[in-house]
Design an enzyme around this catalytic site. Structure first.
Site, PDB file in Angstrom:
ATOM      1  N   GLU A   1      -2.149   4.864 -13.937  1.00 30.25           N
ATOM      2  CA  GLU A   1      -1.487   5.580 -15.189  1.00 30.25           C
ATOM      3  C   GLU A   1       0.133   5.197 -14.961  1.00 30.25           C
ATOM      4  O   GLU A   1       0.529   5.106 -16.113  1.00 30.25           O
ATOM      5  CB  GLU A   1      -1.430   7.065 -14.636  1.00 30.25           C
ATOM      6  CG  GLU A   1      -2.971   7.666 -14.776  1.00 30.25           C
ATOM      7  CD  GLU A   1      -3.089   9.304 -14.535  1.00 30.25           C
ATOM      8  OE1 GLU A   1      -2.993   9.419 -13.268  1.00 30.25           O
ATOM      9  OE2 GLU A   1      -3.211  10.083 -15.075  1.00 30.25           O
TER      10      GLU A   1
ATOM     11  N   GLU B   1     -10.244   9.859 -10.021  1.00 24.41           N
ATOM     12  CA  GLU B   1      -9.871  11.214  -9.819  1.00 24.41           C
ATOM     13  C   GLU B   1     -11.121  12.174  -9.843  1.00 24.41           C
ATOM     14  O   GLU B   1     -11.087  12.877  -9.016  1.00 24.41           O
ATOM     15  CB  GLU B   1      -8.602  11.808 -10.665  1.00 24.41           C
ATOM     16  CG  GLU B   1      -7.503  11.445 -10.570  1.00 24.41           C
ATOM     17  CD  GLU B   1      -7.332   9.862 -11.229  1.00 24.41           C
ATOM     18  OE1 GLU B   1      -7.937   9.386 -11.768  1.00 24.41           O
ATOM     19  OE2 GLU B   1      -6.009   9.662 -11.643  1.00 24.41           O
TER      20      GLU B   1
HETATM   21  C1  3H9 Z   1      -4.325  10.778  -8.450  1.00 22.51           C
HETATM   22  O1  3H9 Z   1      -3.849   9.552  -8.437  1.00 22.51           O
HETATM   23  C2  3H9 Z   1      -3.942  11.900  -9.535  1.00 22.51           C
HETATM   24  C3  3H9 Z   1      -3.126  11.531 -10.610  1.00 22.51           C
HETATM   25  O2  3H9 Z   1      -4.090  11.223 -11.495  1.00 22.51           O
HETATM   26  C4  3H9 Z   1      -2.391  12.560 -11.095  1.00 22.51           C
HETATM   27  C5  3H9 Z   1      -1.301  13.205 -10.225  1.00 22.51           C
HETATM   28  C6  3H9 Z   1      -0.409  14.260 -11.007  1.00 22.51           C
HETATM   29  N1  3H9 Z   1      -3.236   9.081  -0.943  1.00 22.51           N
HETATM   30  O3  3H9 Z   1      -9.530   3.782   2.262  1.00 22.51           O
HETATM   31  P1  3H9 Z   1      -8.489   2.884   3.131  1.00 22.51           P
HETATM   32  C7  3H9 Z   1      -4.894   6.234   2.927  1.00 22.51           C
HETATM   33  S1  3H9 Z   1      -5.555  11.096  -7.283  1.00 22.51           S
HETATM   34  C8  3H9 Z   1      -2.771   9.174   0.426  1.00 22.51           C
HETATM   35  O4  3H9 Z   1      -9.025   3.032   4.504  1.00 22.51           O
HETATM   36  P2  3H9 Z   1      -9.297   0.274   2.047  1.00 22.51           P
HETATM   37  C9  3H9 Z   1      -6.539   6.475   3.603  1.00 22.51           C
HETATM   38  O5  3H9 Z   1      -6.627   7.854   3.822  1.00 22.51           O
HETATM   39  C10 3H9 Z   1      -5.788   9.687  -6.463  1.00 22.51           C
HETATM   40  N2  3H9 Z   1      -3.577   8.289   1.273  1.00 22.51           N
HETATM   41  O6  3H9 Z   1      -8.362   1.385   2.952  1.00 22.51           O
HETATM   42  C11 3H9 Z   1      -6.174   5.659   4.720  1.00 22.51           C
HETATM   43  O7  3H9 Z   1      -5.422   6.483   5.884  1.00 22.51           O
HETATM   44  P3  3H9 Z   1      -5.787   6.427   7.504  1.00 22.51           P
HETATM   45  C12 3H9 Z   1      -6.513   8.591  -7.104  1.00 22.51           C
HETATM   46  C13 3H9 Z   1      -4.324   7.577   0.861  1.00 22.51           C
HETATM   47  O8  3H9 Z   1      -8.207  -0.788   2.117  1.00 22.51           O
HETATM   48  C14 3H9 Z   1      -5.523   4.438   4.362  1.00 22.51           C
HETATM   49  O9  3H9 Z   1      -4.649   5.107   3.416  1.00 22.51           O
HETATM   50  N3  3H9 Z   1      -6.685   7.532  -6.189  1.00 22.51           N
HETATM   51  C15 3H9 Z   1      -4.740   7.338  -0.424  1.00 22.51           C
HETATM   52  O10 3H9 Z   1     -10.620   0.422   2.524  1.00 22.51           O
HETATM   53  C16 3H9 Z   1      -6.149   3.494   3.997  1.00 22.51           C
HETATM   54  O11 3H9 Z   1      -7.264   3.681   3.150  1.00 22.51           O
HETATM   55  C17 3H9 Z   1      -7.636   7.335  -5.363  1.00 22.51           C
HETATM   56  O12 3H9 Z   1      -8.711   8.128  -5.163  1.00 22.51           O
HETATM   57  C18 3H9 Z   1      -3.915   8.146  -1.344  1.00 22.51           C
HETATM   58  N4  3H9 Z   1      -4.205   8.077  -2.788  1.00 22.51           N
HETATM   59  O13 3H9 Z   1      -9.103   0.943   0.590  1.00 22.51           O
HETATM   60  C19 3H9 Z   1      -7.679   6.023  -4.511  1.00 22.51           C
HETATM   61  N5  3H9 Z   1      -5.713   6.064  -0.678  1.00 22.51           N
HETATM   62  O14 3H9 Z   1      -5.289   4.827   7.746  1.00 22.51           O
HETATM   63  C20 3H9 Z   1      -8.101   6.488  -3.085  1.00 22.51           C
HETATM   64  C21 3H9 Z   1      -5.767   5.688   0.841  1.00 22.51           C
HETATM   65  O15 3H9 Z   1      -4.849   7.084   8.141  1.00 22.51           O
HETATM   66  N6  3H9 Z   1      -8.054   5.339  -2.317  1.00 22.51           N
HETATM   67  N7  3H9 Z   1      -5.286   6.665   1.527  1.00 22.51           N
HETATM   68  O16 3H9 Z   1      -7.212   6.569   7.643  1.00 22.51           O
HETATM   69  C22 3H9 Z   1      -8.906   4.311  -2.240  1.00 22.51           C
HETATM   70  O17 3H9 Z   1      -9.890   4.358  -3.017  1.00 22.51           O
HETATM   71  C23 3H9 Z   1      -8.945   3.216  -0.978  1.00 22.51           C
HETATM   72  O18 3H9 Z   1      -7.978   3.875  -0.193  1.00 22.51           O
HETATM   73  C24 3H9 Z   1      -8.275   1.932  -1.573  1.00 22.51           C
HETATM   74  C25 3H9 Z   1      -7.968   1.046  -0.060  1.00 22.51           C
HETATM   75  C26 3H9 Z   1      -9.324   1.212  -2.301  1.00 22.51           C
HETATM   76  C27 3H9 Z   1      -6.863   2.122  -2.367  1.00 22.51           C
END
Ligand code: 3H9
Length: 712
Positions: A115, A135
């Site tokens: 976004e 999301e």
């Molecule tokens: C959103 O954006 C809402 C908006 O539209 C509007 C708002 C108003 N936040 O997965 P990994 C942590 S909703 C906080 O193992 P990878 C994760 O817990 C969001 N923490 O790595 C982990 O922590 P720990 C939409 C986050 O390389 C560490 O980072 N976005 C977030 O296998 C490493 O993560 C998503 O849904 C976060 N957003 O994969 C994307 N993301 O080391 C969600 C990750 O303590 N994330 N962490 O266990 C992912 O899909 C994967 O993390 C990503 C990396 C592909 C990025």
């Protein structure tokens, strides 16, 4: 070159700015994934303000430090009071910038991260970048303009597909769709971004705002796409909240002026944020990452493994072999004779034949994978193998004989794993000379598809073997859960108890069809009687016979399933079980003869049937599941409640939006669950014994989450 901090606390500011010629380079550096926490939002806002105010700035380039552009909003902030500026304000401010803003994307640009990029005026991505609006998987919708800008850029159909599926879109596809303007020639995001910005400056390209894009101009086409999505969501995602709101937000993009629709998107986002589904789904997101954090993996290095052995070429062994082959590992399979190994190889090949038939693999691809497969009837074929998984008949003597062979032929340090689903792994380990190398790897069928892997840790296993098992799970793209040794480990042990609760409900008056319907309504894809028909009633029957000798004679035993099995009605494979499956159909029809058997059994047991509401069916079914889940945590079979949750989400079809049984219990309230159990105990105190852990937590006013936190 001017290094310019955007806040007085420069070291705490995850957004830095640096003037490179006329380009203000804005770098988001907020490890691990550059999530858009409050400090990042403030930093971005300040950077854009600074750029607009500074005549030396001709354009702004936003990049992410580390492995990703920006992975989205900071999920950990959800549920806390929102801190200004809101992300939607940040994106709008970027879009309003008087200087052209370019986003240079690498790694993940997800959710709020995309976004931000859509708020920018131009987008360039390296070829390996992944873009998406995931999301929906968290029970949310893109709440920072994504539901408005994406449809305007790529049209309603493509935007709805991306937002409703939450899938990751590669750079090439993103370009084709119009989500980005350019795929970079090299992987050097910064150099490519700067060159693109220079080019735009030279061409005097001004801001070009996504809000003004015209992909919704053909209103009829857009409306048809929205109508189709609405119908689809109503049919397939009935239980979920956010997909319906997503469709309405995109409808608003078509119907309303941008600013008005943006406000509506925010309202919908807040409704999603407040929904219990959001809490359940975000719990699942973190829980599936926490499960891999176990003491042994922290304390020891995994043993290196390059080759896998599999004993047994039946459904399970072949599935495990395919899982390993799919991960690029060479696999040696051993079977007892030529006929069996030929069948094992055929079982493996069959999976790839299916992929070839569907056009998902080429014949050459299949040949290349099968070249990594070796079949043998001689255990000596395992002499150089690093990790062997036994998947033979579930009989402890048969397994011990296999392990004796492994003990004889395998090299020192080889990991010796059993895929047993309930047998005593301590006893198997004790039967050979190297118990420190023996571990349980409980795959779920089909093993190449199901994500759950219970890693069962016997008493004498060494920590590095446990660490190796977690490493293997990562390599196979499985979700690993650490379990202790007991009959059924985490999953099957709990299943046995709530399955019993379902049988009691049936004997007391609910039909199997009412129970299945209530469980489906709760969000499961199938009810327990449908599952039994799918798995084969003979499997449960064999287990019941095995346990008959040790069953507590005072415990209630429902014989209805035995009556069904005695007729040879084992479910889908015999075209008849709890349901009828005429001509091999997969959707069962209710069977009046089954109801008559149920009735006869009630009479034999002297039970006057009563009716149960769906609500009561679920209360009993879930209370049994939660109570045994608490026992499993109490006895340290599961490390934490979240391990039980992940087991059920990935192995037993538990509805993800409810977060898992223990999260569900927290949301219902443990005091209510305990009150139910005590109420049910009046009928059957032996079955409904409250778990000591549940009682303790209620007395202390705590929930299961407090145990997850304490373990973190
Ligand atoms: C959103 O954006 C809402 C908006 O539209 C509007 C708002 C108003 N936040 O997965 P990994 C942590 S909703 C906080 O193992 P990878 C994760 O817990 C969001 N923490 O790595 C982990 O922590 P720990 C939409 C986050 O390389 C560490 O980072 N976005 C977030 O296998 C490493 O993560 C998503 O849904 C976060 N957003 O994969 C994307 N993301 O080391 C969600 C990750 O303590 N994330 N962490 O266990 C992912 O899909 C994967 O993390 C990503 C990396 C592909 C990025």
């Amino acid at each position: 070159m001017v290094q310019e901090a955007t806040s007085s606390a420069a070291e705490a500011n995850p957004v830095s700015t640096e003037l490179r010629g006329k380009i203000l380079l804005v770098t988001v550096d907020n490890p691990p994934v550059n999530a858009l926490g409050v400090a990042v939002r403030r930093g971005l806002m300040a950077a854009i303000e600074a750029a607009d105010a500074n005549p030396a700035v001709g354009a702004v380039l936003i990049v992410g430090a580390g492995r990703n552009f920006i992975a989205g909003a900071d999920i950990r902030e959800f549920g806390l009071p929102p801190q200004p500026p809101l992300l939607t304000e940040v994106c709008s401010r970027i879009e309003a910038s008087r200087k052209p803003v370019i986003a240079a994307i690498h790694g993940a640009a997800l959710g709020g991260g995309l976004e931000v990029a859509l708020g920018a005026h131009y987008r360039i991505a390296v070829a390996s970048a992944k873009l998406g609006l995931p999301e929906v998987a968290l029970g949310l919708l893109p709440g920072a303009g994504g539901t408005q800008r994406a449809p305007r850029l790529v049209g309603a159909a493509a935007a709805l597909d991306i937002i409703l599926s939450g899938r990751h879109v590669g750079a090439a596809e993103a370009l084709k769709l119009g989500l980005i303007d350019r795929v970079a020639q090299s992987d050097d995001t910064l150099a490519e971004g700067l060159a693109y910005a220079q080019e735009l400056l030279a061409a005097q390209a001004g801001p070009r705002r996504s809000r003004d894009a015209q992909a919704l101009a053909d209103r009829a086409t857009a409306q048809a796409a929205i109508d189709a999505a609405r119908a689809d969501v109503q049919k397939k995602q009935r239980h979920l909240f956010s997909p319906h709101k997503i469709v309405e937000a995109v409808q608003a993009a078509l119907d309303k002026p941008f600013d008005e629709a943006l406000k509506l998107e925010r309202q919908f986002f807040m409704q999603c944020l407040d929904s219990p589904q959001r809490a359940g789904l975000i719990h699942a997101f973190f829980a599936e990452r926490e499960v891999a954090k176990v003491p042994e993996a922290a304390a020891a290095q995994p043993r290196p493994f390059k080759t896998i052995g599999v004993v047994g070429g039946g459904t399970m062994g072949a599935g495990i072999a395919v899982a390993a082959l799919d991960a690029g590992l060479p696999v040696t399979m051993v079977e007892r004779d030529q006929v069996s190994i030929d069948r094992g190889r055929a079982n493996v090949e069959k999976v790839y034949d299916g992929l070839v038939a569907k056009g998902r693999m080429t014949v050459e691809g299949q040949a290349a994978v099968m070249a990594r497969f070796t079949g043998s009837t001689d255990y000596a074929a395992f002499k150089d193998v690093d990790l062997v998984i036994e998947a033979v008949f579930e009989d402890i003597e048969v397994k011990k004989a296999v392990f004796a062979e492994l003990d004889r032929v395998c090299k020192p340090g080889a990991v010796l794993a059993t895929n047993t689903s309930y047998l005593d792994i301590d006893a198997i380990a004790a039967s050979i000379s190297r118990p420190q190398d023996v571990i349980g790897l409980h795959f779920f069928s089909p093993a190449n598809i199901m994500k759950l892997l219970e890693i069962v840790v016997p008493a004498k296993v060494s920590a590095d073997v446990v660490a190796t098992a977690f490493e293997l799970a990562k390599k196979l793209k499985k979700v690993p859960v650490r379990a202790g040794v007991c009959d059924g480990f985490i999953g099957n042990r709990i299943l046995a108890v709530y399955r019993q609760a379902a049988d009691y409900l049936m004997e007391d008056g609910a039909s199997p069809y009412e129970i299945d319907a209530a469980v489906r309504e709760f969000g499961y894809p199938m009810g327990p009687f449908q599952v039994s028909d799918l798995a084969g009633g003979d499997i449960g029957w064999a287990t019941r016979k095995r346990k008959a000798a040790t069953r507590n004679p005072a415990a209630r035993y429902v014989q209805i399933a035995d009556r069904i099995c005695e007729r040879g009605w084992f479910g889908q494979k015999t075209q008849r079980g709890w349901y009828q499956y005429p001509q091999g159909s997969r959707s069962g029809q209710q069977d009046p003869e089954v109801l008559a058997i149920v009735d006869a059994e009630r009479q034999r047991a002297g039970i006057t049937p009563r009716s149960f509401s769906s609500d009561e069916i679920i209360r009993r079914y879930m209370a049994a599941m939660i109570n045994e889940g608490a026992n499993v945590v109490h006895q340290r079979i599961a490390l934490r409640p979240l391990d039980v949750d992940v087991t059920f989400l990935y192995g037993y079809g538990f509805p993800r939006f409810r977060g898992g049984p223990m999260k569900y219990a927290d949301m219902v309230g443990l005091d209510k669950v305990l009150a139910d159990i005590r109420e049910f105990a009046k009928e059957d105190p032996l079955f409904w014994q409250p778990s000591p852990l549940l009682v303790q937590l209620v007395e202390e006013g705590k929930n299961f989450e407090s145990l997850n936190k304490a373990a973190a």
